[in-house]
Design an enzyme around this catalytic site. Structure first.
Site, PDB file in Angstrom:
ATOM      1  N   ARG B  65      10.208  -2.681 -12.844  1.00 51.10           N
ATOM      2  CA  ARG B  65      11.451  -1.952 -12.648  1.00 51.10           C
ATOM      3  C   ARG B  65      11.518  -1.250 -11.291  1.00 51.10           C
ATOM      4  NH1 ARG B  65      12.389   0.596 -18.113  1.00 51.10           N
ATOM      5  NH2 ARG B  65      10.242   1.135 -17.675  1.00 51.10           N
ATOM      6  N   LYS B 170      -1.352  -8.954 -25.672  1.00 48.18           N
ATOM      7  CA  LYS B 170      -1.303  -8.427 -27.027  1.00 48.18           C
ATOM      8  C   LYS B 170      -0.434  -7.180 -27.048  1.00 48.18           C
ATOM      9  CE  LYS B 170      -5.017  -5.095 -27.347  1.00 48.18           C
ATOM     10  NZ  LYS B 170      -6.226  -4.656 -27.949  1.00 48.18           N
ATOM     11  N   ASP B 199      -6.326 -13.214 -25.888  1.00 46.65           N
ATOM     12  CA  ASP B 199      -7.184 -12.245 -26.564  1.00 46.65           C
ATOM     13  C   ASP B 199      -8.393 -12.136 -25.639  1.00 46.65           C
ATOM     14  OD1 ASP B 199      -9.108 -10.928 -28.029  1.00 46.65           O
ATOM     15  OD2 ASP B 199      -8.452 -11.770 -29.927  1.00 46.65           O
ATOM     16  N   HIS B 200      -8.438 -11.053 -24.853  1.00 43.24           N
ATOM     17  CA  HIS B 200      -9.432 -11.056 -23.772  1.00 43.24           C
ATOM     18  C   HIS B 200     -10.862 -11.098 -24.286  1.00 43.24           C
ATOM     19  CE1 HIS B 200      -9.044  -6.712 -24.511  1.00 43.24           C
ATOM     20  NE2 HIS B 200     -10.301  -6.652 -24.120  1.00 43.24           N
ATOM     21  N   LYS B 204     -14.967 -13.368 -23.047  1.00 48.18           N
ATOM     22  CA  LYS B 204     -16.312 -12.814 -22.844  1.00 48.18           C
ATOM     23  C   LYS B 204     -17.353 -13.901 -23.056  1.00 48.18           C
ATOM     24  CE  LYS B 204     -15.246  -8.117 -24.393  1.00 48.18           C
ATOM     25  NZ  LYS B 204     -15.460  -7.307 -23.207  1.00 48.18           N
ATOM     26  N   GLU B 238     -16.478   1.581 -31.358  1.00 47.80           N
ATOM     27  CA  GLU B 238     -16.256   2.196 -30.051  1.00 47.80           C
ATOM     28  C   GLU B 238     -16.661   3.661 -30.135  1.00 47.80           C
ATOM     29  OE1 GLU B 238     -12.529   0.442 -27.879  1.00 47.80           O
ATOM     30  OE2 GLU B 238     -12.023   0.867 -29.945  1.00 47.80           O
ATOM     31  N   ASP B 257      -5.016  -3.144 -34.052  1.00 46.35           N
ATOM     32  CA  ASP B 257      -5.545  -3.094 -32.688  1.00 46.35           C
ATOM     33  C   ASP B 257      -6.817  -3.932 -32.526  1.00 46.35           C
ATOM     34  OD1 ASP B 257      -5.130  -1.956 -30.116  1.00 46.35           O
ATOM     35  OD2 ASP B 257      -6.918  -0.728 -30.410  1.00 46.35           O
ATOM     36  N   HIS B 262      -9.173  -9.450 -32.475  1.00 43.93           N
ATOM     37  CA  HIS B 262     -10.544  -9.686 -31.984  1.00 43.93           C
ATOM     38  C   HIS B 262     -11.523 -10.042 -33.105  1.00 43.93           C
ATOM     39  CE1 HIS B 262      -8.706  -8.002 -28.546  1.00 43.93           C
ATOM     40  NE2 HIS B 262      -8.891  -6.735 -28.835  1.00 43.93           N
ATOM     41  N   LYS B 364     -13.025   3.830 -34.048  1.00 45.47           N
ATOM     42  CA  LYS B 364     -13.135   4.649 -32.836  1.00 45.47           C
ATOM     43  C   LYS B 364     -14.037   5.831 -33.148  1.00 45.47           C
ATOM     44  CE  LYS B 364      -9.337   3.149 -30.317  1.00 45.47           C
ATOM     45  NZ  LYS B 364      -9.902   2.519 -29.142  1.00 45.47           N
TER      46      LYS B 364
HETATM   47  N1  LIG Z   1      -4.090  -1.655 -19.950  1.00 43.43           N
HETATM   48  C1  LIG Z   1      -5.006  -2.334 -20.563  1.00 43.43           C
HETATM   49  O1  LIG Z   1      -6.197  -2.147 -20.368  1.00 43.43           O
HETATM   50  C2  LIG Z   1      -4.644  -3.412 -21.570  1.00 43.43           C
HETATM   51  C3  LIG Z   1      -5.660  -4.082 -22.236  1.00 43.43           C
HETATM   52  C4  LIG Z   1      -5.326  -5.115 -23.094  1.00 43.43           C
HETATM   53  C5  LIG Z   1      -4.000  -5.430 -23.283  1.00 43.43           C
HETATM   54  N2  LIG Z   1      -3.014  -4.735 -22.656  1.00 43.43           N
HETATM   55  C6  LIG Z   1      -1.623  -5.135 -22.890  1.00 43.43           C
HETATM   56  O2  LIG Z   1      -1.031  -5.468 -21.636  1.00 43.43           O
HETATM   57  C7  LIG Z   1       0.333  -5.104 -21.596  1.00 43.43           C
HETATM   58  C8  LIG Z   1       0.602  -4.211 -20.424  1.00 43.43           C
HETATM   59  O3  LIG Z   1      -0.197  -3.065 -20.501  1.00 43.43           O
HETATM   60  P1  LIG Z   1      -0.226  -1.963 -19.372  1.00 43.43           P
HETATM   61  O4  LIG Z   1      -1.252  -0.985 -19.795  1.00 43.43           O
HETATM   62  O5  LIG Z   1      -0.340  -2.584 -18.039  1.00 43.43           O
HETATM   63  O6  LIG Z   1       1.226  -1.306 -19.526  1.00 43.43           O
HETATM   64  P2  LIG Z   1       1.895  -0.203 -18.606  1.00 43.43           P
HETATM   65  O7  LIG Z   1       0.924   0.412 -17.688  1.00 43.43           O
HETATM   66  O8  LIG Z   1       2.665   0.680 -19.527  1.00 43.43           O
HETATM   67  O9  LIG Z   1       2.923  -1.029 -17.735  1.00 43.43           O
HETATM   68  C9  LIG Z   1       4.136  -1.510 -18.215  1.00 43.43           C
HETATM   69  C10 LIG Z   1       4.833  -2.306 -17.140  1.00 43.43           C
HETATM   70  O10 LIG Z   1       6.034  -2.855 -17.640  1.00 43.43           O
HETATM   71  C11 LIG Z   1       7.119  -2.492 -16.767  1.00 43.43           C
HETATM   72  N3  LIG Z   1       8.325  -2.340 -17.567  1.00 43.43           N
HETATM   73  C12 LIG Z   1       8.424  -1.818 -18.811  1.00 43.43           C
HETATM   74  N4  LIG Z   1       9.701  -1.934 -19.239  1.00 43.43           N
HETATM   75  C13 LIG Z   1      10.391  -2.534 -18.243  1.00 43.43           C
HETATM   76  C14 LIG Z   1      11.747  -2.928 -18.090  1.00 43.43           C
HETATM   77  N5  LIG Z   1      12.637  -2.759 -19.061  1.00 43.43           N
HETATM   78  N6  LIG Z   1      12.102  -3.528 -16.960  1.00 43.43           N
HETATM   79  C15 LIG Z   1      11.220  -3.722 -15.963  1.00 43.43           C
HETATM   80  N7  LIG Z   1       9.942  -3.347 -16.040  1.00 43.43           N
HETATM   81  C16 LIG Z   1       9.528  -2.775 -17.177  1.00 43.43           C
HETATM   82  C17 LIG Z   1       6.684  -1.236 -16.115  1.00 43.43           C
HETATM   83  O11 LIG Z   1       7.399  -1.129 -14.913  1.00 43.43           O
HETATM   84  P3  LIG Z   1       7.769   0.304 -14.247  1.00 43.43           P
HETATM   85  O12 LIG Z   1       6.461   0.946 -13.999  1.00 43.43           O
HETATM   86  O13 LIG Z   1       8.474  -0.059 -13.025  1.00 43.43           O
HETATM   87  O14 LIG Z   1       8.581   1.019 -15.277  1.00 43.43           O
HETATM   88  C18 LIG Z   1       5.200  -1.513 -15.909  1.00 43.43           C
HETATM   89  O15 LIG Z   1       5.038  -2.345 -14.809  1.00 43.43           O
HETATM   90  C19 LIG Z   1       0.622  -4.471 -22.948  1.00 43.43           C
HETATM   91  O16 LIG Z   1       1.171  -5.448 -23.778  1.00 43.43           O
HETATM   92  C20 LIG Z   1      -0.754  -4.043 -23.465  1.00 43.43           C
HETATM   93  O17 LIG Z   1      -0.802  -4.042 -24.867  1.00 43.43           O
HETATM   94  C21 LIG Z   1      -3.322  -3.739 -21.790  1.00 43.43           C
END
Ligand SMILES: NC(=O)c1ccc[n+]([C@@H]2O[C@H](COP(=O)([O-])OP(=O)(O)OC[C@H]3O[C@@H](n4cnc5c(N)ncnc54)[C@H](OP(=O)(O)O)[C@@H]3O)[C@@H](O)[C@H]2O)c1
Lengths: 425, 519
Positions: B65, B170, B199-200, B204, B238, B257, B262, B364
């Site tokens: 965004r 996920k 599924d990361h 592994k 965890e 979760d 997993h 957890k």
């Molecule tokens: N983080 C991890 O370690 C991790 C691990 C495993 C899986 N995941 C999965 O990976 C996915 C992403 O996780 P994340 O932690 O990276 O999420 P995050 O930090 O909350 O990032 C969300 C992203 O989506 C964008 N976004 C959300 N709504 C939007 C919209 N309507 N239009 C345009 N952009 C939009 C945000 O953009 P803006 O910032 O510009 O709003 C941001 O770039 C999720 O499904 C999560 O379950 C994450």
């Protein structure tokens, strides 16, 4: 290696040899002593710190068994700064000719054992004569001296983890024929054996006896004294392993560290021809030019051998030593030039590879004095890829992995030997 | 393995076996300003570039965004999180020049029109030839609008050349109905083989090693069945709590979760029959059979507690530091009934596993971080050895533990005679540690998975029917819990932070005459 470290022998401890048989040299030799390390106080301490301990050649296994047992006991004691986990994936026999090469090889295997736990049997041929050693063994032959030491690595928490062992057999060159029997008795069962001989063209009494018995034979074409030695290596390998065609390697995998060093060049040059248009153009190759650093001639010839093999080009004539005419299976002629470049240093000794195909140039060239190679052709935007020369320990690790088995190496070696020799594939 | 590796017409590619290089393509990341992109995705792509595993024609296009200085941020991210640091300036000149950004709302069709013309320009400039990987790394609410808008904008090619693949993060649904709905949206715009549900954990090394351990060794497979195995325990513990993600976690819980994805994946790899080939569909087929063979749990409020235990952590200590209980965490409702711990007793009702309980636990704030599969073998039929008082000796069963993290490895517990004049059997272990035997650094899970997707190899991803089967099973459990909550028959147990879980979980096993391992 720094000055010998003297330790007290543990009273009644492991492997105390009867005094009449105690070797005359210092009991413990230090490996490169690192600042901040404690000076070992006894043999177990010395072993766990990685110092070399002198043992009688016929008591090597008994001494090692005792040292491992005691080291494990001590690792369990309070405040121990190391742990003991014995692991072994290979028997690795390494050969070094003379003290200087021995030291270089030793550094290499210390690093290799951080990654690949192996029983290392290091054969150190010295230039001493039996007379100069001052005494003879009971069987009248010149003596073999033996040392054992532990190899270890740093675990995640910074502790030393003792994982494997190294046995050094030191003998004057003339006693070389006594080594194979002793080496065979020291090989661990159920793990494969690799043999590293950097320059296999040197005269050796033991090589022809041990080489056919190992699972992996490792040499280094970049350490050959001159490009002509490629011919010698090729015929040596043929006689050792009776290679009769390009691909029918015997049960032994032959690995050339020099060939592994060329891997990035091969991948990058190949990547120039990935698109269907480029692959088509490659069929019309008319000129190949390779530039190499001063010590890179064997590498450049090996890389040329690879191109000849892959593009089905056969030697036709040699002009001016390193200018060749080749012929393709379709019958057209290709000119190959291997030249020394003005650079002093280059990844794997190669500075550039250029192929002219159907009027277009496809090139992989080192950029100035960086370690980056620029890839250019009329079909793709130029792209730059850094090439980090892989250090020797990393190459050795690769040589002992699946990447070590590469029948194309032998094909490239045969073609390069043919270029040097001027025909006779 | 199937896929789209290069080289068929290029004779110089022959023999470069170690290098699996994909065809040129652009990787479009939705959610480019998010945490995952910066911590995992772009650093993984950079490492692939460094190891020469990316194709000559490659580009990354970020979409999110906000307007952000994406290229600079990614350079910083690589510097901070890549496996090989710091950034190599030479490599960055090529890699960084292929990174670009399109700002826009995922719900707005205009975003996709801009993206389309941007990608056409990228194809021309970078030689990416129309091949695309769309990585949907966004909150789950955006999955559907992105898929639909990609389809409407004509950004999805259903042909082989150029190809389109979509990676979906996920969670893939939060119950059976929502997973089915999402799957339907996916299949409206894509073929199943274009969908890569990630599924990361499957990236592994140690998880992949389960297959090698089972199917590349001759000695274990004959014992891998109900005749020799008494029970299997799967643990994903965890030590950390919910790390400030209270809002998210309270809507999710441990079953969604960790278990539905997993743990069920580990269980499938552990329990499945040998696939006919190491190919995506052959592997997926066998995994689905395991999920289908899971014995249904009762969904009534009364009996669900005989098979499942859920609990929340109370306050306690983590490495000696006091930590709050779950309900005191920010973002968590004070009367929350979301579980932070689950223990299950499952059966895989097929020929191989008849009667063997699979005990699963995940949570957890447990005693330590550990993931493992422990296989306890049956005891010998008759004990020869007796102690001085006539007590039977040597009743300790053999245990084979596959440790997934940390301290990855495998150990086998067996009995050995204590040296001395009497026969006294004592358990000892034979230990294999990855770290000791292979000093090489394993690749990050995302490196492997991103590369596999670009190569068109979905073996390490989950297929639609796998996800739906596991949701079918878990949704029944969730329904049972909801019924229990409504009838208020079940109090939600709590466990001390830093412990191995509630007493009720111990009771689940002690009713069967067994105990949990302390890994
Ligand atoms: N983080 C991890 O370690 C991790 C691990 C495993 C899986 N995941 C999965 O990976 C996915 C992403 O996780 P994340 O932690 O990276 O999420 P995050 O930090 O909350 O990032 C969300 C992203 O989506 C964008 N976004 C959300 N709504 C939007 C919209 N309507 N239009 C345009 N952009 C939009 C945000 O953009 P803006 O910032 O510009 O709003 C941001 O770039 C999720 O499904 C999560 O379950 C994450």
């Amino acid at each position: 290696m720094s000055a010998p470290v003297q330790t007290q022998s543990e009273a009644g401890g492991v492997g105390e040899a009867p005094s009449s048989r105690t070797p005359e040299s210092g009991d413990v030799r230090a490996r490169e002593w690192q600042e901040g390390w404690a000076v070992p106080v006894d043999r177990i301490d010395a072993f766990t710190l990685g110092a070399a301990i002198s043992v009688e050649p016929d008591r090597i296994e008994a001494e090692l068994a005792g040292l491992w047992r005691k080291a494990a006991e001590r690792a369990r004691s309070e405040g121990a700064r190391f742990s003991v986990t014995r692991a072994c994936l290979w028997n690795l026999i390494v050969h070094s000719d003379g003290d200087e090469e021995f030291l270089r090889t030793k550094r290499l295997i210390d690093e290799v054992s951080e990654t690949v736990p192996a029983r290392i049997i290091s054969l150190h041929e010295t230039s001493e004569s039996a007379d100069s050693l001052g005494y003879e063994t009971p069987d009248g032959g010149p003596p073999i001296r033996a040392f054992v030491e532990a190899n270890f690595r740093r675990s995640g928490n910074g502790r030393r983890e003792v994982v494997a062992e190294e046995i050094t057999l030191e003998a004057p060159r003339m006693a070389g024929q006594r080594l194979p029997g002793l080496v065979r008795s020291l090989l661990l069962a159920d793990v494969p054996t690799a043999l590293l001989v950097r320059n296999p063209t040197a005269d050796s009494a033991w090589l022809p006896r041990l080489a056919p018995e190992v699972e992996r034979f490792i040499f280094d074409s970049a350490r050959l004294p001159h490009a002509e030695a490629l011919v010698q290596v090729e015929s040596l390998l043929r006689s050792l392993y009776r290679q009769d065609s390009n691909r029918s390697l015997a049960h032994v995998d032959i690995v050339d560290l020099g060939w592994l060093r060329l891997w990035p060049w091969r991948v990058l040059v190949a990547s120039l021809f990935d698109s269907p248009d480029a692959a088509k153009a490659l069929r019309e190759v008319s000129e190949i030019v390779l530039h190499h650093a001063p010590d890179g001639e064997p590498a450049a010839l090996l890389l040329s051998g690879w191109l000849c093999g892959r593009l089905r080009l056969r030697w036709q004539a040699t002009h001016d030593r390193r200018v060749f005419t080749l012929s393709s299976t379709a019958g057209h002629h290709v000119r190959l030039r291997v030249e020394q470049a003005s650079v002093q240093d280059a990844p794997a000794g190669i500075e550039r590879v250029e192929l002219r195909c159907g009027g277009h140039m496809f090139a992989a060239r080192l950029q100035g004095d960086t370690r980056c190679i620029a890839l250019s052709s009329h079909l793709q935007p130029e792209r730059v890829q850094p090439v980090h020369g892989r250090p020797d320990p990393e190459l050795m690790v690769a040589a002992m992995g699946v990447g070590g088995r590469d029948p194309l190496m032998y094909e490239a070696l045969r073609h390069s030997a043919q270029l040097v020799r001027g025909g006779g594939l | 393995m199937s896929g789209t590796e290069l080289h068929s017409e290029n004779p110089l590619r022959e023999g470069l076996v170690g290098e699996r290089q994909p065809e040129p393509c652009a990787m479009v990341i939705f959610g480019a300003s998010g945490d995952l992109t910066k911590r995992k995705l772009v650093p993984a792509l950079y490492t692939l570039a460094r190891e020469r595993l990316l194709p000559a024609g490659f580009a990354i296009v970020g979409v999110a965004r906000r307007e952000i200085p994406f290229v600079e941020q990614m350079r910083e991210a690589v510097n901070k999180y890549a496996r090989r640091r710091p950034v190599d300036p030479g490599l960055w000149s090529t890699f960084g020049s292929g990174i670009s950004y399109v700002a826009g709302n995922f719900d707005d069709p205009a975003t996709y029109e801009r993206l389309k013309s941007h990608l056409e320009a990228v194809d021309a400039a970078r030689g990416t030839r129309g091949n695309r990987v769309f990585y949907i790394s966004t909150p789950p609410e955006s999955f559907e609008p992105i898929l639909q808008n990609l389809g409407r904008a004509g950004l999805i090619s259903r042909s082989e050349h150029p190809w389109t693949r979509v990676i979906i993060e996920k969670p893939f649904g939060r119950d059976l109905a929502s997973a089915e709905a999402l799957n339907k949206v996916c299949l409206n715009v894509l073929r199943e083989d274009q969908i890569y549900r990630i599924d990361h954990y499957l990236g592994k090394e140690t998880v992949q090693n389960i297959l090698v351990f089972r199917f590349a060794n001759g000695i274990f497979e004959p014992l891998w069945n109900h005749k020799y195995i008494d029970n299997v325990q799967l643990t994903v513990a965890e030590a950390i709590g919910i790390e400030g993600r209270g809002n998210y976690y309270d809507q999710s819980g441990t079953l969604r979760d960790m278990v539905q994805n997993h743990i069920f994946q580990f269980m499938c790899l552990m329990a499945m029959e040998p696939p006919v080939a190491f190919e995506p569909n052959a592997v997926h087929d066998e995994k689905v059979k395991v999920l289908r063979a899971l014995r249904e749990l009762p969904s009534d409020a009364g009996s669900i507690a005989d098979w499942t235990v859920r609990a929340q952590y109370g306050s306690g200590y983590d490495k000696g530091q006091p930590v709050p209980g779950y309900r005191e965490e920010t973002g968590v409702r004070p009367d929350s009934r979301t579980e932070t711990y689950v223990a299950l007793k499952l059966f895989v009702d097929n020929f191989r596993w008849a009667g063997v309980p699979f005990y699963v636990r995940a949570g957890k704030r447990m005693a330590k971080r550990v993931s493992e599969i422990a296989i306890t073998f049956k005891n010998v039929p008759h004990t020869l050895f007796k102690g001085p008082s006539g007590a039977q000796l040597g009743r300790d069963p053999n245990v084979l533990a596959l440790r997934i993290q940390p301290d990855e490895g495998i150990n086998l517990k067996f009995l050995s005679k204590v040296p001395g004049p009497t026969i006294e059997p004592r358990p000892v272990t034979m230990d294999f540690r990855y770290g000791s035997s292979f000093g090489t650094e394993p690749p990050e899970a995302y490196e492997r998975l991103l590369l596999d997707c670009m190569l068109g190899d979905s073996t390490l991803f989950t297929r639609g029917d796998e996800v739906l089967e596991s949701w079918r099973f878990c949704t029944r459990m969730l329904d049972g819990w909801a019924a229990a909550d409504e009838s208020a028959t079940a109090a939600l147990p709590s466990y001390e932070a830093g412990s191995w879980g509630p007493k009720e979980a111990d009771d689940l096993l002690s009713r069967d005459g067994r105990v949990w391992r302390k890994p």
